[in-house]
Design a protein around this motif. Structure first.
Motif, PDB file in Angstrom:
ATOM      1  N   SER A 113       0.816  -1.218   0.000  1.00 36.82           N
ATOM      2  CA  SER A 113       0.000   0.000   0.000  1.00 36.82           C
ATOM      3  C   SER A 113       0.847   1.264   0.000  1.00 36.82           C
ATOM      4  O   SER A 113       0.377   2.314  -0.430  1.00 36.82           O
ATOM      5  CB  SER A 113      -0.984  -0.003   1.159  1.00 36.82           C
ATOM      6  N   ILE A 118       1.319   1.764  -3.639  1.00 36.52           N
ATOM      7  CA  ILE A 118       0.053   2.241  -4.214  1.00 36.52           C
ATOM      8  C   ILE A 118      -0.143   3.721  -3.857  1.00 36.52           C
ATOM      9  O   ILE A 118      -0.567   4.530  -4.687  1.00 36.52           O
ATOM     10  CB  ILE A 118      -1.137   1.401  -3.684  1.00 36.52           C
ATOM     11  N   ALA A 119       0.201   4.069  -2.593  1.00 32.97           N
ATOM     12  CA  ALA A 119       0.058   5.467  -2.162  1.00 32.97           C
ATOM     13  C   ALA A 119       0.936   6.381  -3.020  1.00 32.97           C
ATOM     14  O   ALA A 119       0.526   7.493  -3.368  1.00 32.97           O
ATOM     15  CB  ALA A 119       0.421   5.594  -0.685  1.00 32.97           C
ATOM     16  N   SER A 120       2.117   5.907  -3.401  1.00 27.99           N
ATOM     17  CA  SER A 120       3.001   6.711  -4.259  1.00 27.99           C
ATOM     18  C   SER A 120       2.360   6.925  -5.632  1.00 27.99           C
ATOM     19  O   SER A 120       2.448   8.023  -6.199  1.00 27.99           O
ATOM     20  CB  SER A 120       4.361   6.025  -4.432  1.00 27.99           C
ATOM     21  N   VAL A 131      -0.820   6.964  -6.180  1.00 34.78           N
ATOM     22  CA  VAL A 131      -1.955   7.881  -5.966  1.00 34.78           C
ATOM     23  C   VAL A 131      -1.449   9.328  -5.883  1.00 34.78           C
ATOM     24  O   VAL A 131      -2.042  10.237  -6.471  1.00 34.78           O
ATOM     25  CB  VAL A 131      -2.732   7.500  -4.684  1.00 34.78           C
ATOM     26  N   GLU A 132      -0.338   9.518  -5.170  1.00 32.27           N
ATOM     27  CA  GLU A 132       0.222  10.875  -5.071  1.00 32.27           C
ATOM     28  C   GLU A 132       0.604  11.396  -6.445  1.00 32.27           C
ATOM     29  O   GLU A 132       0.395  12.565  -6.763  1.00 32.27           O
ATOM     30  CB  GLU A 132       1.443  10.873  -4.151  1.00 32.27           C
ATOM     31  N   GLN A 182      -4.042  -7.231  -8.694  1.00 33.82           N
ATOM     32  CA  GLN A 182      -4.833  -7.734  -7.557  1.00 33.82           C
ATOM     33  C   GLN A 182      -4.972  -6.658  -6.485  1.00 33.82           C
ATOM     34  O   GLN A 182      -6.041  -6.459  -5.912  1.00 33.82           O
ATOM     35  CB  GLN A 182      -4.148  -8.955  -6.942  1.00 33.82           C
ATOM     36  N   VAL A 183      -3.865  -5.964  -6.211  1.00 29.43           N
ATOM     37  CA  VAL A 183      -3.890  -4.933  -5.168  1.00 29.43           C
ATOM     38  C   VAL A 183      -4.689  -3.718  -5.651  1.00 29.43           C
ATOM     39  O   VAL A 183      -5.465  -3.134  -4.897  1.00 29.43           O
ATOM     40  CB  VAL A 183      -2.455  -4.525  -4.748  1.00 29.43           C
ATOM     41  N   LEU A 230      -8.292  -4.628  -5.327  1.00 33.03           N
ATOM     42  CA  LEU A 230      -8.703  -4.640  -3.917  1.00 33.03           C
ATOM     43  C   LEU A 230      -8.922  -3.225  -3.400  1.00 33.03           C
ATOM     44  O   LEU A 230      -9.820  -2.975  -2.602  1.00 33.03           O
ATOM     45  CB  LEU A 230      -7.631  -5.355  -3.076  1.00 33.03           C
ATOM     46  N   THR A 231      -8.093  -2.296  -3.869  1.00 34.74           N
ATOM     47  CA  THR A 231      -8.204  -0.912  -3.399  1.00 34.74           C
ATOM     48  C   THR A 231      -9.138  -0.088  -4.288  1.00 34.74           C
ATOM     49  O   THR A 231      -9.267   1.120  -4.087  1.00 34.74           O
ATOM     50  CB  THR A 231      -6.805  -0.255  -3.358  1.00 34.74           C
ATOM     51  N   ARG A 232      -9.738  -0.724  -5.270  1.00 38.92           N
ATOM     52  CA  ARG A 232     -10.692  -0.111  -6.206  1.00 38.92           C
ATOM     53  C   ARG A 232     -10.053   1.010  -7.024  1.00 38.92           C
ATOM     54  O   ARG A 232     -10.735   1.890  -7.522  1.00 38.92           O
ATOM     55  CB  ARG A 232     -11.925   0.407  -5.451  1.00 38.92           C
ATOM     56  N   LEU A 233      -8.743   0.983  -7.131  1.00 39.43           N
ATOM     57  CA  LEU A 233      -8.055   2.032  -7.898  1.00 39.43           C
ATOM     58  C   LEU A 233      -7.945   1.663  -9.369  1.00 39.43           C
ATOM     59  O   LEU A 233      -7.550   2.499 -10.184  1.00 39.43           O
ATOM     60  CB  LEU A 233      -6.667   2.288  -7.295  1.00 39.43           C
TER      61      LEU A 233
END
Lengths: 109, 269
Positions: free
Chosen positions: A54, A57-59, A61-62, A85-86, A89-92
């Motif tokens: 995550s 993933i956060a990177s 998103v930023e 898959q991730v 799961l995070t709907r991104l």
């Protein structure tokens, strides 16, 4: 984890490979934000990403947020199954622009 | 008894003995917990399952035996090594164990502040990713006192997974929840297993949860591991205690009527 940034015609291509986890995500974040600071569209190749947590993933998103503010095209290319898959799961997977070829990304620049 | 799975074990427990004073709580437990699966440790009250979990987490030192995970034996590991191992573990405790003076988001972020030097903005996004996973995105500013039982469990789960641990432990996740909320939590556990690279260990006695979420089941009784296998193997077990447990029958022979009456009327020796 390895990463390399290439300048393509009209955009930058960031190639990520291996495991993007807590240890390496700060580097990935710096690469993404650094590339966007140059004011060019960014495409991130994720075909060889074997794992992303995550913080990785956060990177992403930023990067998405920064690109959106700067009105720069930003996309993810050929996402590997473990990364998908991730993202699912995070709907991104519904938020990011996903591409299966560099041409596809180039066409909408 | 020793049980193995076709997968390489994530946790390998051998000859584990634990005493509390003169009482023998664990009596030589051998168990392999398979990697990337959901293992449920089940058993009635006093079976030793919570003690086994405490040993795995390095919170209780056994009298003897070994617990190997991520290349280390928890039993002989130094405190520093146990702290390093704990970074790879997430634990959702039965009561939630949230700090009452902190908001939900602050509680969830705590391990990241403690163990990483990530940018605050990254931490905030990670927190929201995890809150979204547990369907609590709109609760980040709430205080623990404002949460329902189910929300407290989900917030505790979000905190347990904030570091993307390799090993995730749940202590009685359904305890105190109504059946519908308990079922939602089970769905959540299954969702996490599908998307994250985790070995999940759940300690519970809730039969519905067990067969809904388990890939592998370890049955404890009176400090011993009496059976371990897939849900189908456990259902097919001919072990009397396992069958009694599955059928929720009180064990025959435990209570001798005359002796019980004498104990109640005359006291025990």
């Amino acid at each position: 984890m390895e990463s390399s940034l290439k300048s393509e015609k009209g955009y930058d291509l960031l190639l990520l490979s291996g495991e993007v986890d807590l240890q390496y995500s700060p580097k990935v974040r710096e690469k993404i934000l650094g590339a966007l600071r140059q004011g060019k569209p960014l495409l991130i190749d994720m075909e060889s990403v074997s794992y992303i947590d995550s913080s990785g993933i956060a990177s992403l998103v930023e990067g998405f947020q920064t690109a959106k503010s700067a009105k720069l095209p930003y996309g993810l290319l050929n996402i590997s199954d473990p990364a998908m898959q991730v993202l699912t799961l995070t709907r991104l997977d519904k938020i990011f622009s996903l591409y299966t070829s560099t041409e596809q990304f180039s066409q909408q620049l | 008894m020793t049980n193995t799975s076709s997968n390489a074990p994530s946790i390998r427990i051998r000859d584990l003995y634990v005493d509390y004073g003169a009482r023998h709580i664990l009596k030589g437990v051998n168990l392999d917990i398979p990697s990337g699966k959901i293992t449920v440790i089940m058993g009635g009250s006093g079976a030793g399952k919570s003690t086994l979990l405490r040993c795995i987490l390095g919170l209780k030192k056994p009298v003897s035996g070994s617990i190997c995970m991520l290349g280390k034996d928890v039993v002989t590991a130094s405190l520093k090594e146990i702290y390093a191992l704990r970074k790879e573990m997430g634990v959702a405790f039965q009561g939630g164990a949230l700090f009452s003076s902190m908001s939900v988001a602050e509680n969830i972020q705590l391990p990241l502040h403690e163990h990483t030097s990530l940018d605050q903005h990254t931490i905030e996004i990670m927190t929201r990713i995890k809150l979204d996973m547990v369907n609590m995105l709109d609760a980040e500013k709430l205080m623990p006192s404002e949460l329902s039982g189910g929300m407290t469990k989900r917030a505790a789960l979000a905190r347990a997974i904030i570091m993307d641990p390799k090993l995730l432990f749940f202590d009685e996740p359904s305890a105190g929840l109504d059946p519908s909320t308990a079922a939602e939590l089970d769905d959540l556990i299954l969702k996490l297993k599908g998307g994250l690279r985790m070995t999940i260990v759940v300690v519970t006695h809730e039969m519905e949860s067990i067969f809904k979420i388990a890939d592998y089941i370890a049955v404890m009784s009176e400090g011993e591991l009496i059976a371990a296998g897939t849900p189908e193997e456990i259902r097919a077990s001919t072990h009397e205690v396992v069958q009694d447990y599955l059928n929720r029958k009180p064990r025959e022979g435990i209570v001798d009527a005359d002796e019980h009456l004498r104990a109640l009327t005359e006291g025990s020796d």
